[in-house]
Design a protein around this motif. Structure first.
Motif, short mmCIF file in Angstrom:
data_model
loop_
_atom_site.label_atom_id
_atom_site.label_comp_id
_atom_site.label_asym_id
_atom_site.label_seq_id
_atom_site.Cartn_x
_atom_site.Cartn_y
_atom_site.Cartn_z
N ARG A 65 47.16 39.93 43.24
CA ARG A 65 46.90 40.68 44.47
C ARG A 65 45.90 39.94 45.36
N VAL A 66 44.93 39.26 44.77
CA VAL A 66 43.96 38.47 45.53
C VAL A 66 44.65 37.28 46.18
N ALA A 67 45.53 36.63 45.43
CA ALA A 67 46.27 35.49 45.99
C ALA A 67 47.10 35.93 47.19
N ARG A 68 47.75 37.09 47.08
CA ARG A 68 48.54 37.60 48.21
C ARG A 68 47.66 37.91 49.41
N GLN A 69 46.52 38.56 49.16
CA GLN A 69 45.61 38.92 50.25
C GLN A 69 45.06 37.70 50.97
N LEU A 70 44.79 36.64 50.23
CA LEU A 70 44.23 35.42 50.81
C LEU A 70 45.30 34.44 51.30
N GLY A 71 46.57 34.74 51.01
CA GLY A 71 47.66 33.85 51.42
C GLY A 71 47.68 32.54 50.65
N LEU A 72 47.28 32.59 49.39
CA LEU A 72 47.24 31.38 48.56
C LEU A 72 48.62 31.08 47.98
N VAL A 73 48.94 29.81 47.91
CA VAL A 73 50.23 29.38 47.38
C VAL A 73 50.12 29.13 45.88
N ALA A 74 51.00 29.79 45.13
CA ALA A 74 51.00 29.64 43.67
C ALA A 74 51.55 28.28 43.27
N MET A 75 51.03 27.79 42.17
CA MET A 75 51.57 26.56 41.59
C MET A 75 51.85 26.79 40.12
N ALA A 76 52.62 25.91 39.52
CA ALA A 76 52.98 26.06 38.12
C ALA A 76 51.76 25.86 37.23
N GLU A 77 51.63 26.71 36.21
CA GLU A 77 50.54 26.56 35.24
C GLU A 77 50.87 25.41 34.30
N GLY A 78 49.82 24.85 33.72
CA GLY A 78 50.01 23.78 32.75
C GLY A 78 50.24 22.46 33.45
N GLY A 79 50.38 21.42 32.66
CA GLY A 79 50.62 20.10 33.20
C GLY A 79 49.36 19.44 33.75
N THR A 80 48.28 20.18 33.84
CA THR A 80 47.03 19.63 34.35
C THR A 80 46.11 19.34 33.17
N ALA A 81 45.67 18.09 33.11
CA ALA A 81 44.75 17.70 32.04
C ALA A 81 43.36 18.21 32.40
N GLY A 82 43.00 19.36 31.85
CA GLY A 82 41.70 19.92 32.14
C GLY A 82 41.37 21.02 31.15
N VAL A 83 40.17 21.53 31.26
CA VAL A 83 39.66 22.58 30.39
C VAL A 83 39.56 23.86 31.20
N SER A 84 40.10 24.95 30.65
CA SER A 84 40.06 26.23 31.33
C SER A 84 38.77 26.95 30.97
N LEU A 85 37.94 27.22 31.98
CA LEU A 85 36.68 27.92 31.79
C LEU A 85 36.84 29.37 32.22
N THR A 86 36.42 30.30 31.37
CA THR A 86 36.51 31.73 31.65
C THR A 86 35.17 32.38 31.34
N SER A 87 35.11 33.69 31.52
CA SER A 87 33.88 34.42 31.17
C SER A 87 33.64 34.46 29.67
N LYS A 88 34.63 34.08 28.89
CA LYS A 88 34.48 34.04 27.43
C LYS A 88 34.04 32.66 26.93
N THR A 89 33.92 31.70 27.83
CA THR A 89 33.47 30.36 27.45
C THR A 89 32.01 30.44 27.03
N GLU A 90 31.74 29.97 25.83
CA GLU A 90 30.39 30.03 25.27
C GLU A 90 29.62 28.77 25.64
N VAL A 91 28.37 28.93 26.03
CA VAL A 91 27.49 27.81 26.33
C VAL A 91 26.58 27.62 25.12
N ARG A 92 26.56 26.37 24.62
CA ARG A 92 25.81 26.08 23.40
C ARG A 92 24.76 25.00 23.64
#
Length: 137
Positions: free
Chosen positions: A48-75
């Motif tokens: 719904r946020v993407a629609r409101q902001l007019g953001l263009v969706a792209m395919a998930e995956g295929g990107t070499a990177g690390v997904s950071l979320t609110s569950k990511t622990e800092v050590r």
């Protein structure tokens, strides 16, 4: 933070998600960061946020990177002592380069420069050797 940076607030949301290229300011579900360059490559937001902001969706995956979320622990260095969870990211508007992170633990909040980060992986951010606790910075 100043106007040269945008703030990404990590949080959970119900419903479907959309992945877009680069960064999105405000409430986000996750940010995919290249651990070598510390550049945000993709951002997951509620559909719904993407629609409101007019953001263009792209395919998930295929990107070499690390997904950071609110569950990511800092050590602490060595990866054995948890300092809290990731709460927010600040990103340079011009380059999408990660500049600061917010760590929250027990309603205590600490903003750290990314220079203190030694490594990223799928579930953890490990800080550099000289950081033993958040109060010492």
């Amino acid at each position: 933070m100043d106007s040269m940076r945008l703030e990404m607030r990590l949080g959970g949301a119900l419903g479907s998600r959309t992945v877009v290229a680069g960064t999105v300011a405000g409430e986000v579900l996750a940010a995919v960061v290249d651990p070598a360059t510390q550049v945000v490559l993709q951002t997951a937001v509620a559909s719904r946020v993407a629609r409101q902001l007019g953001l263009v969706a792209m395919a998930e995956g295929g990107t070499a990177g690390v997904s950071l979320t609110s569950k990511t622990e800092v050590r602490a260095a060595g990866g054995k002592h948890s300092l809290g969870n990731l709460g927010r990211l600040w990103v340079d508007r011009a380059t999408n380069h990660l500049t600061h992170i917010l760590v929250n633990k027990d309603r205590s909040f600490h903003v750290l420069e990314v220079a203190h980060v030694a490594s990223f992986d799928a579930q953890h951010i490990t800080l550099s050797e000289h950081v033993r606790d958040l109060q010492s910075i």
